[in-house]
Scaffold this active site. Structure first.
Site, mmCIF file in Angstrom:
data_model
loop_
_atom_site.group_PDB
_atom_site.id
_atom_site.type_symbol
_atom_site.label_atom_id
_atom_site.label_comp_id
_atom_site.label_asym_id
_atom_site.label_seq_id
_atom_site.Cartn_x
_atom_site.Cartn_y
_atom_site.Cartn_z
ATOM 1 N N GLY A 93 0.813 -1.215 0.000
ATOM 2 C CA GLY A 93 0.000 0.000 0.000
ATOM 3 C C GLY A 93 0.843 1.260 0.000
ATOM 4 N N LYS B 122 8.126 -9.823 13.802
ATOM 5 C CA LYS B 122 9.533 -9.922 13.414
ATOM 6 C C LYS B 122 10.027 -8.681 12.662
ATOM 7 C CE LYS B 122 10.538 -13.940 15.047
ATOM 8 N NZ LYS B 122 11.455 -13.958 16.196
ATOM 9 N N LYS C 79 13.236 -8.508 11.523
ATOM 10 C CA LYS C 79 14.413 -8.852 10.705
ATOM 11 C C LYS C 79 14.247 -8.466 9.233
ATOM 12 C CE LYS C 79 17.667 -11.156 12.161
ATOM 13 N NZ LYS C 79 18.594 -10.589 13.115
ATOM 14 N N PRO C 80 13.091 -8.784 8.609
ATOM 15 C CA PRO C 80 12.969 -8.389 7.194
ATOM 16 C C PRO C 80 13.161 -6.884 6.997
ATOM 17 C CG PRO C 80 11.165 -9.851 7.817
ATOM 18 C CD PRO C 80 11.900 -9.511 9.078
ATOM 19 N N CYS D 277 -18.552 2.922 -20.592
ATOM 20 C CA CYS D 277 -17.736 2.697 -21.784
ATOM 21 C C CYS D 277 -18.203 1.423 -22.512
ATOM 22 C CB CYS D 277 -16.250 2.693 -21.437
ATOM 23 S SG CYS D 277 -15.252 3.162 -22.858
ATOM 24 N N GLN E 218 -21.757 0.630 -24.374
ATOM 25 C CA GLN E 218 -21.849 0.105 -25.740
ATOM 26 C C GLN E 218 -22.712 -1.159 -25.771
ATOM 27 O OE1 GLN E 218 -17.707 -0.264 -26.934
ATOM 28 N NE2 GLN E 218 -17.437 1.950 -27.150
ATOM 29 N N GLU F 208 -16.110 -3.781 -32.918
ATOM 30 C CA GLU F 208 -14.956 -4.351 -32.211
ATOM 31 C C GLU F 208 -15.139 -5.853 -32.004
ATOM 32 O OE1 GLU F 208 -14.499 -2.854 -28.205
ATOM 33 O OE2 GLU F 208 -12.686 -4.026 -27.843
ATOM 34 N N HIS G 191 -15.598 7.737 -18.773
ATOM 35 C CA HIS G 191 -15.362 7.034 -17.499
ATOM 36 C C HIS G 191 -15.499 8.005 -16.329
ATOM 37 C CE1 HIS G 191 -13.481 3.307 -19.174
ATOM 38 N NE2 HIS G 191 -13.267 4.115 -20.199
ATOM 39 N N GLU H 89 -15.711 7.325 -13.343
ATOM 40 C CA GLU H 89 -15.030 6.810 -12.144
ATOM 41 C C GLU H 89 -13.666 7.445 -11.911
ATOM 42 O OE1 GLU H 89 -15.521 5.148 -14.925
ATOM 43 O OE2 GLU H 89 -13.919 3.708 -15.372
HETATM 44 N N1 GLN Z 1 -13.471 -1.497 -26.138
HETATM 45 C C1 GLN Z 1 -14.287 -0.339 -26.221
HETATM 46 C C2 GLN Z 1 -13.711 0.741 -27.116
HETATM 47 O O1 GLN Z 1 -12.559 0.702 -27.439
HETATM 48 C C3 GLN Z 1 -14.566 0.214 -24.833
HETATM 49 C C4 GLN Z 1 -13.338 0.690 -24.125
HETATM 50 C C5 GLN Z 1 -13.516 0.827 -22.633
HETATM 51 O O2 GLN Z 1 -14.448 0.260 -22.060
HETATM 52 N N2 GLN Z 1 -12.639 1.548 -22.005
HETATM 53 O O3 GLN Z 1 -14.397 1.631 -27.524
#
Ligand code: GLN
Length: 538
Positions: A17, A189, A191-192, A382, A386, A406, A509, A511
């Protein structure tokens, strides 16, 4: 004050971490009013982790300026709210490439190019952020990936040794090690740790501070032992015990005076301990958020780190909604028409994960169909978005065999198609459409409401394929709306089905931009919908 440099190395084992410690330290220094950045130096040869399988290195994090980076940058951003850039993630591959490119140009004028000084000089230049313009930082925290003793990280260590020598008190070295508990002997321990510090000293680096990762509390006698064996002050032996949450770590480090010890080393007056009120308020909320909301994470990588930022975004949005988001990983490869009901029932919401390639695709489509048919809150990100689009084509628009180009380049209905500018690209590495782009939201859409009615947002991307605008009218006519669009490229960024509770897919994204103090509005809104749905069902 001139910039100070803190280096964080790790010993004994990996996965201790280090990224969390680096991020926590960044937070503590920020709380004292310092301007901070955190960077990660990885010893592998790949130019960036963009082409790495998540099984090798966990998720690939994307910065706003479009660099595909190590997931630790996600911790740095979530803890501190800073925006990292391509300068914050450096690999051995990038260092060597820069030096070799220069050699080919003839810049070295016939010299023999060597690890020392040419590679180490390039490392030092970047560690000091010489190429970054207009930056005024008080502290640069540099985390070095891997563990001490790895052959491949030796040039990084040599660069740190030299910088220490050149910059003196402006450099602080922190070494993170592990103190194992041997159950049979009932003993902890050291030691490590002693060996690990010796190894570091053998490379000419004396750590100023040693942080001990441990599963049990370490008493003063043990810390004293480490202090005397490793040539560090007792107050500079800090323990990092397992805590209920990674977000407790900064407070624990502050209590033991990690930031104060650093300031003393450098010669900056320590002053008062910052209160970190908003952080504590968050921790308080976290402690009280015990009611569980069950969210399915439909993806193909059964590994904690593979969807790190999504997990953390759900976790944070849960806390701010006063619940604990209980995440159930559901492998999309195992979902079939026969078992989809059994796998997904009881969930208050579904996240359909990003990804690449064929594996697990049909399971994601089945999950999207299930959520749509049962009106379960569903968030596609993403590739997940799709697959929502593909599902809608097949089952609502009646376009049988519809797919993403794809997955099936021969599909009769390429509702997701390769972006035009991607068609001439042949190289895999670093060629996707990455980073932050604008998205205009349709007023009154659920997505726009989530963003509190703002019209324009910027979100990060990483993809080659996009919604095929030839089908846009058909979708909108049948109830799936394109409510977020890139105003410059007309690329569909968000789809939603307004007649459902919460059914939203984003090409971007979200996130990557959730932080501890600012959870992402879409995740907030999604969790809220999950709570309402979960409660209504119960
Ligand atoms: N594979 C998809 C694309 O290239 C989605 C990519 C992803 O989920 N980051 O558009």
């Amino acid at each position: 004050m001139n910039t100070k440099y803190i280096f964080i190395t790790g010993g004994v084992v990996s996965s201790l971490g280090k990224g969390i410690i680096s991020a926590s330290l960044g937070k503590l220094l920020q709380a004292r009013g310092f301007k901070v950045t955190i960077q990660k130096y990885d010893p592998y040869i790949n130019i960036d982790p963009g082409t790495l399988n998540p099984y090798e290195h966990g998720e690939c994090y994307v910065t706003a300026d479009g660099m595909e980076t190590d997931l630790d940058l996600g911790h740095y951003e979530r803890f501190t709210g800073i925006h990292t850039t391509r300068d914050n993630s450096v690999t051995t591959g990038r260092i060597y490439k820069a030096v070799i490119d220069r050699e080919r140009r003839g810049d070295y004028l016939g010299k023999t190019i060597q690890v020392v000084p040419h590679i180490t000089d390039e490392i030092k230049r970047r560690m000091l952020r010489k190429d970054v313009e207009g930056e005024q930082l008080d502290f640069v925290i540099t985390e070095v990936g891997g563990t001490i003793g790895d052959i491949e990280s030796a040039p990084f260590m040599e660069a740190i040794r030299q910088l220490r020598w050149q910059l003196g008190r402006d450099v602080v070295c922190i070494h993170l090690t592990y103190v194992p508990y041997i159950r049979a002997a009932e003993e902890l321990k050291t030691k490590p740790t002693q060996h690990s510090v010796k190894e570091l000293q053998g490379m000419g680096i004396q750590p100023d501070i040693v942080v001990l990762r441990t599963e049990c509390h370490l008493d003063d006698a043990l810390r004293m032992k480490v202090a005397s064996f490793c040539n560090v002050d007792l107050e500079c032996v800090i323990q990092s015990e397992d805590l209920p949450s990674i977000y407790d770590v900064p407070v624990n480090m502050q209590k033991q005076g990690l930031d104060a010890a650093i300031l003393r080393k450098i010669g900056i007056p320590v002053g008062e301990t910052p209160a970190m009120a908003s952080w504590h308020a968050f921790l308080e909320k976290q402690k009280n958020a015990t009611r569980e909301v069950h969210v399915a994470l439909v993806g193909k990588y059964d590994l904690q780190d593979a969807y790190k930022s999504i997990r953390e975004s759900l976790n944070l949005a849960g806390i701010y909604n006063d619940v604990k988001a209980k995440i159930h990983f559901i492998n999309s490869e195992g979902i079939t028409p026969e078992n989809v009901e059994e796998r997904l029932s009881g969930m208050a919401g579904l996240v359909i994960c990003p990804g690449f390639g064929q594996r697990g695709i049909e399971g994601k489509i089945l999950a999207a169909a299930y959520a749509r048919a049962h009106d379960v809150p569903c968030f596609g990100i993403c590739l997940g978005m799709q697959m929502m689009v593909v599902e809608f084509a097949r089952n609502v628009l009646g376009l049988s065999g519809a797919n993403s180009a794809e997955i099936d380049p021969e599909t009769p209905h390429n509702v997701i198609d390769m972006m035009e500018e991607q068609k001439k690209i042949t190289q895999m590495g670093g060629t996707m459409r990455p980073g932050a782009y604008p998205c205009r939201l349709r007023p009154d859409s659920r997505a726009s409401q989530a963003y509190s009615g703002v019209e324009d947002v910027r979100e990060r991307h990483r993809h080659r394929y996009e919604f095929n605008n030839r089908y846009r009218k058909d979708y909108e006519g049948a109830g799936m709306q394109c409510v977020g669009v890139n105003p410059d490229a007309d690329l569909v960024e968000i789809v939603e089905i307004p007649r459902l509770r919460w059914y939203i897919g984003t090409q971007f994204h979200p996130e990557y931009s959730s932080t501890v103090l600012h959870p992402h509005p879409l995740f907030m809104s999604f969790i809220k919908a999950c709570i309402e749905y979960g409660t209504a069902e119960a």
